[in-house]
Design a protein around this motif. Structure first.
Motif, PDB file in Angstrom:
ATOM      1  N   LYS A  37     -10.787  40.033  39.588  1.00 21.68           N
ATOM      2  CA  LYS A  37     -11.927  40.493  40.389  1.00 21.68           C
ATOM      3  C   LYS A  37     -11.461  41.524  41.427  1.00 21.68           C
ATOM      4  O   LYS A  37     -12.050  42.589  41.568  1.00 21.68           O
ATOM      5  CB  LYS A  37     -12.583  39.302  41.099  1.00 21.68           C
ATOM      6  CG  LYS A  37     -13.777  39.677  41.976  1.00 21.68           C
ATOM      7  CD  LYS A  37     -14.194  38.519  42.862  1.00 21.68           C
ATOM      8  CE  LYS A  37     -13.442  38.613  44.161  1.00 21.68           C
ATOM      9  NZ  LYS A  37     -13.936  37.898  45.299  1.00 21.68           N
ATOM     10  N   TYR A  38     -10.389  41.221  42.114  1.00 24.98           N
ATOM     11  CA  TYR A  38      -9.868  42.150  43.123  1.00 24.98           C
ATOM     12  C   TYR A  38      -9.346  43.431  42.492  1.00 24.98           C
ATOM     13  O   TYR A  38      -9.521  44.517  43.038  1.00 24.98           O
ATOM     14  CB  TYR A  38      -8.780  41.485  43.977  1.00 24.98           C
ATOM     15  CG  TYR A  38      -9.356  40.673  45.101  1.00 24.98           C
ATOM     16  CD1 TYR A  38      -9.864  41.292  46.248  1.00 24.98           C
ATOM     17  CD2 TYR A  38      -9.441  39.296  45.020  1.00 24.98           C
ATOM     18  CE1 TYR A  38     -10.421  40.553  47.271  1.00 24.98           C
ATOM     19  CE2 TYR A  38      -9.997  38.547  46.046  1.00 24.98           C
ATOM     20  CZ  TYR A  38     -10.487  39.179  47.169  1.00 24.98           C
ATOM     21  OH  TYR A  38     -11.043  38.456  48.186  1.00 24.98           O
ATOM     22  N   ARG A  39      -8.719  43.310  41.332  1.00 22.67           N
ATOM     23  CA  ARG A  39      -8.227  44.509  40.651  1.00 22.67           C
ATOM     24  C   ARG A  39      -9.386  45.469  40.346  1.00 22.67           C
ATOM     25  O   ARG A  39      -9.289  46.664  40.592  1.00 22.67           O
ATOM     26  CB  ARG A  39      -7.539  44.125  39.340  1.00 22.67           C
ATOM     27  CG  ARG A  39      -6.129  43.593  39.506  1.00 22.67           C
ATOM     28  CD  ARG A  39      -5.619  43.185  38.138  1.00 22.67           C
ATOM     29  NE  ARG A  39      -4.178  43.018  38.111  1.00 22.67           N
ATOM     30  CZ  ARG A  39      -3.524  42.705  37.006  1.00 22.67           C
ATOM     31  NH1 ARG A  39      -4.163  42.543  35.874  1.00 22.67           N
ATOM     32  NH2 ARG A  39      -2.216  42.567  37.034  1.00 22.67           N
ATOM     33  N   PHE A  40     -10.472  44.927  39.802  1.00 22.70           N
ATOM     34  CA  PHE A  40     -11.604  45.786  39.445  1.00 22.70           C
ATOM     35  C   PHE A  40     -12.327  46.330  40.675  1.00 22.70           C
ATOM     36  O   PHE A  40     -12.857  47.433  40.645  1.00 22.70           O
ATOM     37  CB  PHE A  40     -12.559  45.064  38.496  1.00 22.70           C
ATOM     38  CG  PHE A  40     -12.071  45.060  37.076  1.00 22.70           C
ATOM     39  CD1 PHE A  40     -12.076  46.220  36.314  1.00 22.70           C
ATOM     40  CD2 PHE A  40     -11.559  43.913  36.501  1.00 22.70           C
ATOM     41  CE1 PHE A  40     -11.595  46.240  35.002  1.00 22.70           C
ATOM     42  CE2 PHE A  40     -11.076  43.908  35.195  1.00 22.70           C
ATOM     43  CZ  PHE A  40     -11.103  45.078  34.448  1.00 22.70           C
ATOM     44  N   GLU A  41     -12.331  45.561  41.770  1.00 19.78           N
ATOM     45  CA  GLU A  41     -12.968  46.042  42.997  1.00 19.78           C
ATOM     46  C   GLU A  41     -12.233  47.243  43.596  1.00 19.78           C
ATOM     47  O   GLU A  41     -12.808  48.014  44.348  1.00 19.78           O
ATOM     48  CB  GLU A  41     -13.053  44.912  44.029  1.00 19.78           C
ATOM     49  CG  GLU A  41     -14.188  43.944  43.752  1.00 19.78           C
ATOM     50  CD  GLU A  41     -14.287  42.836  44.778  1.00 19.78           C
ATOM     51  OE1 GLU A  41     -13.504  42.815  45.755  1.00 19.78           O
ATOM     52  OE2 GLU A  41     -15.157  41.960  44.593  1.00 19.78           O
ATOM     53  N   ARG A  42     -10.955  47.389  43.243  1.00 24.76           N
ATOM     54  CA  ARG A  42     -10.182  48.521  43.775  1.00 24.76           C
ATOM     55  C   ARG A  42     -10.618  49.854  43.190  1.00 24.76           C
ATOM     56  O   ARG A  42     -10.155  50.906  43.614  1.00 24.76           O
ATOM     57  CB  ARG A  42      -8.687  48.299  43.538  1.00 24.76           C
ATOM     58  CG  ARG A  42      -8.171  47.204  44.448  1.00 24.76           C
ATOM     59  CD  ARG A  42      -6.673  47.058  44.427  1.00 24.76           C
ATOM     60  NE  ARG A  42      -6.360  45.756  44.990  1.00 24.76           N
ATOM     61  CZ  ARG A  42      -5.656  44.836  44.381  1.00 24.76           C
ATOM     62  NH1 ARG A  42      -5.134  45.066  43.199  1.00 24.76           N
ATOM     63  NH2 ARG A  42      -5.435  43.673  44.953  1.00 24.76           N
ATOM     64  N   LYS A  43     -11.527  49.810  42.234  1.00 22.00           N
ATOM     65  CA  LYS A  43     -12.079  51.052  41.674  1.00 22.00           C
ATOM     66  C   LYS A  43     -12.653  51.928  42.791  1.00 22.00           C
ATOM     67  O   LYS A  43     -12.501  53.144  42.773  1.00 22.00           O
ATOM     68  CB  LYS A  43     -13.167  50.732  40.645  1.00 22.00           C
ATOM     69  CG  LYS A  43     -13.736  51.973  39.973  1.00 22.00           C
ATOM     70  CD  LYS A  43     -14.692  51.617  38.859  1.00 22.00           C
ATOM     71  CE  LYS A  43     -16.084  51.546  39.390  1.00 22.00           C
ATOM     72  NZ  LYS A  43     -17.103  51.467  38.335  1.00 22.00           N
TER      73      LYS A  43
END
Length: 200
Positions: free
Chosen positions: A115-121
């Protein structure tokens, strides 16, 4: 109260990253903190909840560290490079075999990481948008699409089983992926800026 929770979570992450979730115990955490188990359970009633909060705490902190880089550094190319360097530093402390165990045995905790990885978009949209304005991004490229592709490439590559199966180290893989991808995103002046920064 928040200070005590943060101390528990910070030490908890250090313990999990060194020993892995399999070996993590509330007893060893309490011992490392010179704190009673009762105090830890007062804030985190179950071990599973504590582990989730530890991972959530560190992922949130990592995102804040990336945002701090954006705040301190105005040039989008240097932002991109500094975030790469920060990623490498963070990844160098993680044991891949223990990360594989976490993913296979605790999918709900792995979901927090994803979730955090994708939020870094959003961070990369900011970088690529600024790079386009400064003339570093190829004219034909859309910053939002670049950010989405970059995050997807990054997340697909950084799956522990993929790296273990290919005998890849985290820091080396981060460096390779970002170098290969950035040379596709940026035009000659953007690439030149990266090279000047790395020499300096």
């Amino acid at each position: 109260m928040k200070k005590v929770k943060d101390i528990i979570l910070k030490e908890g992450f250090r313990s999990v990253s060194i020993n892995g979730i399999k070996s993590f115990t509330v007893e060893s955490l309490a011992s490392a903190l010179a704190m009673s188990k009762k105090t830890i359970y007062q804030y985190f009633p179950k071990k599973e909840l504590l582990i989730k909060k530890i991972i959530d705490f560190r992922m949130k902190k990592l995102t804040q560290e990336f945002k701090q880089i954006l705040k301190e550094e105005q040039d989008p190319i240097i932002q991109f490079v500094k975030i790469r360097e920060h990623n490498i530093k963070f990844a160098s402390r993680i044991n891949l075999k223990k990360l594989t165990y976490l993913k296979s045995r605790y999918p709900d905790i792995w979901d927090i990481i994803e979730k955090y990885r994708f939020e870094r978009k959003k961070i990369y949209i900011t970088i690529f948008t600024a790079a386009k304005k400064k003339g570093y991004l190829r004219k034909s490229l859309n910053p939002d699409v670049c950010a989405a592709l970059y995050i997807n490439i990054f997340n697909a590559t950084f799956q522990p089983e993929f790296m273990l199966n290919n005998d890849l180290g985290l820091d080396e893989t981060i460096s390779h992926v970002q170098e290969i991808v950035s040379n596709g995103f940026f035009n000659d002046s953007g690439i030149k800026k990266i090279q000047e920064y790395q020499k300096g």
